[in-house]
Enzyme design. Structure first.
Site, mmCIF file in Angstrom:
data_model
loop_
_atom_site.group_PDB
_atom_site.id
_atom_site.type_symbol
_atom_site.label_atom_id
_atom_site.label_comp_id
_atom_site.label_asym_id
_atom_site.label_seq_id
_atom_site.Cartn_x
_atom_site.Cartn_y
_atom_site.Cartn_z
ATOM 1 N N GLY A 144 11.303 -16.304 -29.071
ATOM 2 C CA GLY A 144 12.225 -17.416 -28.873
ATOM 3 C C GLY A 144 12.125 -18.086 -27.502
ATOM 4 N N GLY A 182 6.451 -13.661 -32.110
ATOM 5 C CA GLY A 182 6.506 -12.286 -32.606
ATOM 6 C C GLY A 182 5.455 -11.997 -33.664
ATOM 7 N N LYS A 219 7.730 -22.711 -40.827
ATOM 8 C CA LYS A 219 8.513 -23.942 -40.982
ATOM 9 C C LYS A 219 8.255 -24.983 -39.905
ATOM 10 C CE LYS A 219 12.613 -22.001 -43.174
ATOM 11 N NZ LYS A 219 13.886 -21.400 -42.793
ATOM 12 N N ARG A 223 6.835 -3.787 -24.834
ATOM 13 C CA ARG A 223 7.806 -4.344 -23.879
ATOM 14 C C ARG A 223 8.204 -3.316 -22.818
ATOM 15 N NH1 ARG A 223 11.808 -8.066 -27.612
ATOM 16 N NH2 ARG A 223 10.455 -9.910 -27.644
HETATM 17 P P1 ADP Z 1 5.811 -16.543 -34.840
HETATM 18 O O1 ADP Z 1 6.776 -15.378 -35.002
HETATM 19 O O2 ADP Z 1 4.472 -16.086 -34.360
HETATM 20 O O3 ADP Z 1 6.382 -17.663 -34.036
HETATM 21 P P2 ADP Z 1 6.650 -17.681 -37.364
HETATM 22 O O4 ADP Z 1 7.791 -16.725 -37.424
HETATM 23 O O5 ADP Z 1 6.935 -19.102 -37.126
HETATM 24 O O6 ADP Z 1 5.553 -17.141 -36.310
HETATM 25 O O7 ADP Z 1 5.858 -17.635 -38.751
HETATM 26 C C1 ADP Z 1 5.353 -16.453 -39.304
HETATM 27 C C2 ADP Z 1 5.619 -16.409 -40.789
HETATM 28 O O8 ADP Z 1 5.056 -17.529 -41.442
HETATM 29 C C3 ADP Z 1 4.981 -15.189 -41.406
HETATM 30 O O9 ADP Z 1 5.988 -14.398 -42.018
HETATM 31 C C4 ADP Z 1 4.029 -15.751 -42.456
HETATM 32 O O10 ADP Z 1 3.992 -15.004 -43.660
HETATM 33 C C5 ADP Z 1 4.629 -17.115 -42.708
HETATM 34 N N1 ADP Z 1 3.625 -18.047 -43.266
HETATM 35 C C6 ADP Z 1 2.563 -18.588 -42.648
HETATM 36 N N2 ADP Z 1 1.870 -19.374 -43.484
HETATM 37 C C7 ADP Z 1 2.497 -19.327 -44.673
HETATM 38 C C8 ADP Z 1 2.238 -19.931 -45.952
HETATM 39 N N3 ADP Z 1 1.206 -20.755 -46.146
HETATM 40 N N4 ADP Z 1 3.135 -19.685 -46.941
HETATM 41 C C9 ADP Z 1 4.193 -18.856 -46.746
HETATM 42 N N5 ADP Z 1 4.456 -18.258 -45.581
HETATM 43 C C10 ADP Z 1 3.624 -18.479 -44.553
HETATM 44 MG MG MG Z 2 8.349 -14.959 -36.407
#
Ligand code: ADP
Ligand code: MG
Length: 390
Positions: A372, A349, A196, A35
């Site tokens: 975000g 992230g 989620k 960043r």
């Molecule tokens: P980003 O930060 O790229 O938007 P998220 O924060 O939504 O991504 O999701 C990342 C998290 O999702 C990671 O910590 C990863 O371990 C978790 N994750 C992905 N698939 C699974 C799974 N099948 N079971 C448990 N955790 C998962």
């Molecule tokens: Mg994340």
């Protein structure tokens, strides 16, 4: 929205909001300076016009003054990258800060201390905003990663300036968003994963009217599979969202947006399991296991689905990639998108961390500096930090 090139900064005091919120380790060393690097072009452009710059940012989530969240390491790194001294102010407002800003000479840089040390920042307090605004004649916002927040430095401050503009990073982020999601070359494929459905449901709904293909992985896919009646064992998923998930699949079918869900998954007893992961068809998830990654058949399927894409947007890992054992699906996806011929835009992230870990960052058209704020754009929301510049 005005751009930096529309402003004449020569001899002026330029107040710049950047997002220099970088990760630190226990020794307060910066573990990823991306960043700061991405902010350099804006700062260099301002300085080369013969201006004096006062830069402000937040770092982490302090409640009050917290030496562990001082911007001191950021000032040091910024100074190294810039090749010029960066003066760190003892606070972000107050008599001493006002004097430091007033004494700046052309070409000099002052970095204010963490904005969130003051409660007025998050509250968008008008008195706090007017104290900050007095530190500059013109205002530039380059803090795209904070643009979804209505904080004082993002919203209150720009409203007090006649002369204001988006910085080069802010402009670049918005340009890629427009190219990828507002005005994409079709087909547009969106790859979405992560932990989620609930945190990304609004994004899925918004994307359902834009994307030609929606490719779903991560724990998010578990919720869709469970909603369709599959037994998910001890997998992470959201049973409460089954209705919403089915509704969304119906909407996508009516809109002719093709949806891809895993056909196989890697299962193991726990997130921390070592050497126990194995791929099974989604119909055969053992009751005492968790689905922690997409399987090899799914990786192949997703790669084929991406083949025709002219534009790919990716947010969210395909599995619990922090454990090497469950990183394969995210790795395969990363490689497939890195080698795709169309425009490739990524945000989030964890997604960003996974790509850098795999050393494939240079093969993407654009990786957003935001989590975000990027998600807010995927949701179809306008960003208050951008609106305030208009
Ligand atoms: P980003 O930060 O790229 O938007 P998220 O924060 O939504 O991504 O999701 C990342 C998290 O999702 C990671 O910590 C990863 O371990 C978790 N994750 C992905 N698939 C699974 C799974 N099948 N079971 C448990 N955790 C998962
Ligand atoms: Mg994340």
């Amino acid at each position: 929205m005005q751009q930096l090139s529309d402003l004449n900064c020569k001899g002026k005091r330029v107040l710049i909001r950047a997002d220099l919120n970088v990760p630190l380790n226990e020794k307060l060393e910066i573990t990823d300076d991306n960043r700061i690097k991405e902010f350099l072009p804006t700062l260099q452009a301002v300085l080369s016009q013969g201006a004096r710059a006062t830069v402000m940012s937040h770092l982490g989530e302090p409640s009050g003054i917290d030496p562990a969240l001082s911007l001191r390491p950021v000032a040091k790194r910024l100074s190294e990258l810039l090749g010029t001294d960066v003066i760190l102010a003892p606070d972000c407002v107050g008599a001493e800060v006002t004097k430091l800003a007033a004494d700046l000479k052309d070409g000099q840089v002052l970095l204010l201390e963490n904005l969130r040390f003051q409660p007025g920042e998050k509250r968008n307090d008008s008195e706090f905003a007017s104290q900050l605004a007095k530190l500059g004649d013109v205002f530039i916002s380059d803090a795209f990663a904070t643009a979804h927040r209505s904080h004082a430095s993002m919203v209150g401050v720009p409203k007090l300036f006649k002369e204001k503009a988006a910085g080069l990073l802010m402009q670049k982020e918005m340009d890629y968003y427009t190219k990828a999601l507002e005005n994409p070359r079709k087909p547009l494929c969106v790859v979405i994963g992560g932990s989620k459905v609930s945190s990304k449901l609004n994004a899925l709904v918004n994307l359902s009217s834009k994307a030609d293909k929606l490719i779903i992985g991560g724990a998010m896919a578990n919720t869709f599979l469970a909603a369709q009646g599959l037994q998910m064992g001890r997998s992470l998923y959201e049973p409460d969202l089954a209705g919403k998930a089915l509704e969304l699949l119906g909407t996508l079918a009516r809109r002719d947006c093709k949806v891809y869900l895993p056909v196989d998954v890697v299962v193991a007893p726990a997130l921390s399991s070592k050497g126990l992961g194995r791929a099974v068809p989604v119909q055969e998830i053992p009751a005492d296991t968790m689905a922690l990654d997409i399987g090899p058949a799914t990786s192949l399927l997703y790669k084929e689905a991406l083949h025709s894409a002219e534009t790919i947007v990716w947010n969210g890992p395909m599995g619990a990639y922090e454990n090497e054992e469950f990183a394969r699906g995210t790795h395969d996806m990363c490689e497939a998108i890195a080698n795709a011929h169309g425009l490739t835009v990524v945000g989030g992230g964890d997604t960003d961390a996974a790509i850098h870990h795999m050393q494939l960052a240079h093969k993407f058209s654009f990786i957003s500096t935001a989590g975000g704020a990027f998600l807010a754009l995927l949701e179809g929301n306008s960003l208050p930090g951008i609106k305030a510049l208009e």
